[in-house]
Write a protein that holds these residues in place. Structure first.
Motif, short mmCIF file in Angstrom:
data_model
loop_
_atom_site.label_atom_id
_atom_site.label_comp_id
_atom_site.label_asym_id
_atom_site.label_seq_id
_atom_site.Cartn_x
_atom_site.Cartn_y
_atom_site.Cartn_z
N ARG A 207 0.90 -1.13 -0.15
CA ARG A 207 -0.04 0.04 0.00
C ARG A 207 0.76 1.33 0.14
O ARG A 207 0.39 2.47 0.12
N GLY A 208 2.14 1.22 -0.32
CA GLY A 208 2.94 2.28 -0.42
C GLY A 208 3.78 2.79 0.84
O GLY A 208 4.49 3.81 0.62
N PHE A 209 3.57 2.07 2.03
CA PHE A 209 4.35 2.77 3.16
C PHE A 209 5.84 2.63 2.90
O PHE A 209 6.58 3.48 3.34
N GLY A 210 6.19 1.53 2.47
CA GLY A 210 7.76 1.17 2.54
C GLY A 210 8.30 2.06 1.35
O GLY A 210 9.36 2.69 1.52
N ALA A 211 7.60 2.19 0.18
CA ALA A 211 8.21 2.99 -0.87
C ALA A 211 8.12 4.47 -0.42
O ALA A 211 8.98 5.33 -0.81
N ALA A 212 7.05 4.96 0.34
CA ALA A 212 6.93 6.34 0.76
C ALA A 212 8.27 6.77 1.84
O ALA A 212 8.79 7.53 1.79
N ALA A 213 8.49 5.53 2.81
CA ALA A 213 9.76 5.70 3.56
C ALA A 213 11.01 5.59 2.79
O ALA A 213 11.86 6.56 3.07
N LEU A 214 11.13 5.13 1.67
CA LEU A 214 12.36 5.02 1.10
C LEU A 214 12.36 6.13 0.25
O LEU A 214 13.79 7.06 0.14
N THR A 215 11.32 6.63 -0.42
CA THR A 215 11.52 8.05 -1.26
C THR A 215 11.93 9.02 -0.37
O THR A 215 12.51 9.92 -0.74
N ALA A 216 11.18 9.25 0.76
CA ALA A 216 11.49 10.43 1.62
C ALA A 216 13.31 10.15 2.32
O ALA A 216 13.63 11.23 2.20
N GLY A 217 13.58 8.99 2.43
CA GLY A 217 14.90 8.72 2.92
C GLY A 217 15.97 9.12 1.77
O GLY A 217 17.00 9.85 1.87
N LEU A 218 15.53 8.81 0.42
CA LEU A 218 16.22 9.23 -0.71
C LEU A 218 16.61 10.71 -0.84
O LEU A 218 17.41 11.22 -1.13
N ARG A 219 15.27 11.43 -0.73
CA ARG A 219 15.24 13.14 -0.97
C ARG A 219 16.32 13.49 0.36
O ARG A 219 16.86 14.37 0.16
N GLU A 220 15.75 12.89 1.50
CA GLU A 220 16.85 13.57 2.80
C GLU A 220 18.28 13.27 2.36
O GLU A 220 19.22 14.10 2.87
N CYS A 221 18.50 11.89 1.93
CA CYS A 221 20.01 11.81 1.60
C CYS A 221 20.82 12.88 0.37
O CYS A 221 21.65 13.25 0.58
N ALA A 222 19.70 12.94 -0.55
CA ALA A 222 20.22 13.94 -1.41
C ALA A 222 20.52 15.21 -0.71
O ALA A 222 21.62 16.04 -0.92
N ALA A 223 19.68 15.71 0.15
CA ALA A 223 19.80 16.95 0.80
C ALA A 223 21.02 17.19 1.53
O ALA A 223 21.71 18.39 1.95
N ARG A 224 21.38 16.05 1.94
CA ARG A 224 22.73 15.84 2.81
C ARG A 224 24.06 15.44 1.91
O ARG A 224 24.90 15.28 2.58
N GLY A 225 23.64 15.66 0.76
CA GLY A 225 24.99 15.87 -0.31
C GLY A 225 25.18 14.38 -0.77
O GLY A 225 26.22 14.04 -1.29
N ALA A 226 24.44 13.18 -0.48
CA ALA A 226 24.61 11.92 -1.13
C ALA A 226 24.64 11.90 -2.55
O ALA A 226 23.85 12.59 -3.36
N GLY A 227 25.48 11.20 -3.20
CA GLY A 227 25.56 11.05 -4.85
C GLY A 227 24.86 9.79 -5.37
O GLY A 227 24.40 9.52 -6.22
N LEU A 228 24.91 8.75 -4.16
CA LEU A 228 24.05 7.65 -4.42
C LEU A 228 23.72 7.14 -3.14
O LEU A 228 24.25 7.36 -2.10
N VAL A 229 22.72 6.14 -3.22
CA VAL A 229 22.31 5.38 -1.87
C VAL A 229 22.09 3.95 -2.50
O VAL A 229 22.15 3.38 -3.50
N TRP A 230 22.69 3.16 -1.41
CA TRP A 230 22.78 1.57 -1.52
C TRP A 230 22.31 0.85 -0.21
O TRP A 230 21.98 1.64 0.95
N CYS A 231 21.92 -0.42 -0.44
CA CYS A 231 21.71 -1.14 0.48
C CYS A 231 22.13 -2.87 0.26
O CYS A 231 22.28 -3.04 -1.03
N ASN A 232 22.04 -3.48 1.36
CA ASN A 232 22.11 -4.99 1.33
C ASN A 232 20.68 -5.44 1.41
O ASN A 232 19.98 -5.38 2.52
N GLY A 233 20.12 -5.63 0.35
CA GLY A 233 18.52 -5.74 0.30
C GLY A 233 18.38 -7.28 0.25
O GLY A 233 18.82 -7.94 -0.48
N ARG A 234 17.22 -7.50 0.83
CA ARG A 234 16.84 -9.16 1.06
C ARG A 234 16.47 -9.43 -0.69
O ARG A 234 15.89 -8.66 -1.54
#
Length: 151
Positions: free
Chosen positions: A86-113
């Motif tokens: 229903r979009g809760f995980g996607a919403a958390a991830l996209t909000a996190g991506l925007r915050e990472c960009a605001a903090r100067g990140a050029g990329l974001v990564w994870c060890n995902g299942r």
């Protein structure tokens, strides 16, 4: 029940969901991450209309081996079973991506299942490398995105 908002929050705000969803049946301390207290770490919560946390993620500065771009890594992505899809995980991830960009990140990564491959690819992540195992969670891949402005 739609996502009503996302926010950067203290770890205590997301801890119960993280423990329940990602460390099911394991002791509470298995859901405490060493990165929780590192400088630059932030946590995202996605809330439903009643104000309950239904999605979460933890983001922290961590270079991706072999990449020069400033990077953030995330872990502890999850959503409550009753709202999956229903979009809760996607919403958390996209909000996190925007915050990472605001903090100067050029990329974001994870060890995902491995079981979440479709989720990450749908959100613009690329699978890299070979599958590996993370205990106690099981098979994983490294997922990477440079598309930090997803809406």
């Amino acid at each position: 029940m739609p996502v009503s908002r996302t926010a950067v929050v203290p770890v205590e705000e997301i801890f119960a969901l993280r423990w329940a969803v990602l460390r099911t049946g394991l002791p509470r301390e298995t859901a405490v991450y060493p990165e929780d207290v590192r400088p630059g770490t932030f946590h995202i919560a996605a809330y439903d209309e009643s104000g309950a946390v239904q999605g979460c993620g933890t983001f922290f500065p961590d270079p991706l081996p072999g990449e020069a771009a400033p990077a953030y890594r995330f872990r502890g992505m999850g959503s409550a079973p009753e709202v999956r899809g229903r979009g809760f995980g996607a919403a958390a991830l996209t909000a996190g991506l925007r915050e990472c960009a605001a903090r100067g990140a050029g990329l974001v990564w994870c060890n995902g299942r491995t079981s979440a491959t479709g989720f990450y690819q749908h959100l613009g992540f690329t699978l890299t490398g070979e599958e590996f195992t993370v205990e106690p969670s099981g098979p994983h891949y490294v997922f990477v995105t440079k598309d930090l402005d997803r809406q």
